[in-house]
Motif scaffolding. Structure first.
Motif, PDB file in Angstrom:
ATOM      1  N   LEU C  18       0.829  -1.278   0.086  1.00 29.84           N
ATOM      2  CA  LEU C  18      -0.286  -0.257  -0.122  1.00 29.84           C
ATOM      3  C   LEU C  18       0.813   1.199   0.079  1.00 29.84           C
ATOM      4  N   GLN C  61      -1.181  -2.421   7.117  1.00 29.31           N
ATOM      5  CA  GLN C  61      -0.821  -2.414   5.769  1.00 29.31           C
ATOM      6  C   GLN C  61      -0.069  -3.922   5.354  1.00 29.31           C
ATOM      7  N   PHE C 121      -2.853   0.470  -4.215  1.00 29.94           N
ATOM      8  CA  PHE C 121      -2.390  -0.924  -3.930  1.00 29.94           C
ATOM      9  C   PHE C 121      -1.599  -1.558  -4.993  1.00 29.94           C
TER      10      PHE C 121
END
Lengths: 138, 138, 138
Positions: C18, C61, C121
């Motif tokens: 991310l 994340q 992403f």
């Protein structure tokens, strides 16, 4: 002065998989003579969904179909089986993908990347006529 | 002349599952006296999300809850466990579903299909008060 | 009188995971001097996607990255392997997350909750320069 336009597109499906309607979306936008704005596509169903994906290699679409078919049937036992064994997995596949997609329109072109196509993702076995509502503001 | 409207809806939740707010969305739209436009719903959380799904058979909602509960806990061991065992699975469930949904509004009616309802998808065990921001342009 | 603005943001990536661009989105909105409206972010790729997630604990994340890496490789054998073993799993990860996100803007502030950040992403192993088109109407 900003304006709006609407169009309901019917996408016929013949079993689970991806059905591209990028050209239909482009034609709608072109016909409205709006150069800059936002196109929103919305599917009016809970057992079909929307996806922006690669439109070059057809194997991508087959792999996506196989993956979601596998995933939706890998979970715990399902209660909602009234309409057949492909019913509840279709709702799960819809929940995992998208019901609406917003695509900016700039200088007369949708912001789609080189390999991006807009697809209806059919999840049911039987043929259907699916409705996608397109809204353009700009 | 186009105009805009905003409304923040609070949805109380009592454990994981789907909480419908279709009526609240319709009431907001009706009160603004906008006939044509785009409604955007946005959830202000990372452990609750949005879903458009079937609102007829309650078993669909139970099956969706069970599927996502199963899936989010089937992966590799999780690091982020500070807020309890339902914390990181909630982020995963949010990532797999949607934070925002756009719904066209045409001739005074949201484009929702016959069986489509708008739901907050709660992923945490404890009761919460969730905020959904609704934006209407038209 | 409503107006529109566009901006294409380039997000450099170095492997799957991310990459936050909340500040860049806020800067774009602030520079346009629009107080109320709708920001739409759209990613122009099919092997990278968008996600709104917690930006406080970096473990969230990492856990999201590990979960999606695991899930995308857990399904049936993949056909589309022309660009390497991380190619088709990237398309699957994109399909499971989002290509576009709409965020209301009210009284000069994006409707993001306290812990919400906007992320690209990245799903591919090699470094990429990803394009995110931002559209603001208000």
């Amino acid at each position: 002065m900003m304006k709006q336009a609407f169009h309901t597109l019917t996408v016929p499906s013949r079993g689970p998989g991806l059905y591209e309607f990028t050209d239909e979306a482009r034609n709608f936008v072109r016909g409205e003579k709006i150069e800059n704005g936002l196109l929103t596509c919305f599917v009016r169903h809970t057992s079909a969904s929307l996806l922006i994906q690669e439109n070059a290699d057809p194997d991508v679409q087959k792999d996506l179909q196989d993956f979601f078919a596998w995933l939706a049937k890998s979970g715990p036992r399902l209660r909602h089986i009234t309409e057949g064994p492909d019913d509840m997995p279709s709702h799960i596949r819809s929940a995992l993908t998208q019901t609406s997609i917003g695509i900016p329109l700039h200088k007369g072109r949708l912001a789609l990347g080189t390999w991006q196509g807009i697809f209806l993702f059919e999840h049911r076995d039987a043929p259907h006529r699916r409705e996608v509502v397109m809204h353009l503001v700009g």
